[in-house]
Design an enzyme around this catalytic site. Sequence first.
Site, PDB file in Angstrom:
ATOM      1  N   GLU A 218       0.834  -1.205   0.000  1.00  0.00           N
ATOM      2  CA  GLU A 218       0.000   0.000   0.000  1.00  0.00           C
ATOM      3  C   GLU A 218       0.863   1.247   0.000  1.00  0.00           C
ATOM      4  OE1 GLU A 218      -2.684  -0.080   3.298  1.00  0.00           O
ATOM      5  OE2 GLU A 218      -3.949  -1.623   2.395  1.00  0.00           O
TER       6      GLU A 218
ATOM      7  N   LYS B  74      -6.401   4.067 -40.418  1.00  0.00           N
ATOM      8  CA  LYS B  74      -5.859   3.021 -39.545  1.00  0.00           C
ATOM      9  C   LYS B  74      -6.947   2.020 -39.182  1.00  0.00           C
ATOM     10  CE  LYS B  74      -4.966   3.689 -34.945  1.00  0.00           C
ATOM     11  NZ  LYS B  74      -4.272   4.289 -33.820  1.00  0.00           N
TER      12      LYS B  74
HETATM   13  C1  R5P Z   1      -5.584   5.763 -30.537  1.00  0.00           C
HETATM   14  O1  R5P Z   1      -6.477   5.953 -31.341  1.00  0.00           O
HETATM   15  C2  R5P Z   1      -4.513   6.796 -30.277  1.00  0.00           C
HETATM   16  O2  R5P Z   1      -4.789   7.985 -30.908  1.00  0.00           O
HETATM   17  C3  R5P Z   1      -3.161   6.290 -30.710  1.00  0.00           C
HETATM   18  O3  R5P Z   1      -3.130   6.179 -32.111  1.00  0.00           O
HETATM   19  C4  R5P Z   1      -2.870   4.965 -30.085  1.00  0.00           C
HETATM   20  O4  R5P Z   1      -3.027   5.048 -28.716  1.00  0.00           O
HETATM   21  C5  R5P Z   1      -1.463   4.534 -30.421  1.00  0.00           C
HETATM   22  O5  R5P Z   1      -1.276   3.258 -29.875  1.00  0.00           O
HETATM   23  P1  R5P Z   1      -0.079   2.356 -30.307  1.00  0.00           P
HETATM   24  O6  R5P Z   1       1.188   3.160 -30.154  1.00  0.00           O
HETATM   25  O7  R5P Z   1      -0.144   1.190 -29.362  1.00  0.00           O
HETATM   26  O8  R5P Z   1      -0.303   1.926 -31.717  1.00  0.00           O
END
Ligand code: R5P
Length: 283
Positions: free
Chosen positions: A35, A185
């Site tokens: 804790e 994406k």
């Molecule tokens: C999600 O939509 C955020 O805008 C970032 O694109 C995301 O958190 C990036 O995550 P990672 O680096 O794991 O691909």
Amino acid sequence: MIVPGSASQSLSAALAAETGLPLAGASYERFPDGEGLVTVEGDLEGERTVVVAATPTDAAHVELLQLQDAVREAGADEVVTVLPYMGYARQDASFEAGQPISARAVARAISTAADRVLVVNPHKRWVCDFFDVPAEPVDAAPRLAEPLPADLDDPLFLAPDENALSLAETVRDAYGAGETDYFEKHRLSGTEVEIAPSDAAAAGRDVVAVDDIVATGSTMSEAIAVLRDRDAARVFVACVHPVLAGSARTKLANAGVAGIYGTDTLERAESAVTAAPTIAERL
Ligand code: R5P
């Protein structure tokens, strides 16, 4: 009085310097059973206190609740809580039956002892509506222009998805030159993404890939791979929150990143600029 969380030491000091407010001493201990216990020093009776605490871990969430309670206990008159990075903010819905809206759960807990909350670049602005006290987003993205090389060649500010386009535009505007574009994406899993390129012309240009968070680095390394295929010159990554979890740095290095620039909402080696001036304007 600025009261720092253990994960926001540099930012708290920068905010104190920016505002002229005194910086409270605080200590963070851990009992043998795991804790935590915080102690805030100084006379807070009747004071307006600004608790500055990023919450990237479960322990940081509990620590923030303790800090807020400690300053109330010490007689603080008003408590403004600054969340430089709000953990759980991406869990902004109940994605499957039986799951919580985690962002709402932590927001409600924070609201119990705060009068007002400032959230730096929450993943979705409407996460602020989950708080039971007035809560506002703060946009630190313009700060990201400062550490970028001054000699960017015909720069393209690129968002890895449409949601991040306004961030890319903000950084471009603050930089003062360049075009913007975005990719599409598709997230396949927590660590895998697929980037569908737009017709962005990148050949021979310096590119700044801009996002709110770089977490596992999957999004950015995929985007960089596409840009390298298109013969981009240097590719830089700029993000407000440099989470950089696990093997993010090596993924980005292998993808050929020329530099990573983040703010100090999370304190990392890549925190090239402070968000303090932007937060100070809103206090
Ligand atoms: C999600 O939509 C955020 O805008 C970032 O694109 C995301 O958190 C990036 O995550 P990672 O680096 O794991 O691909």
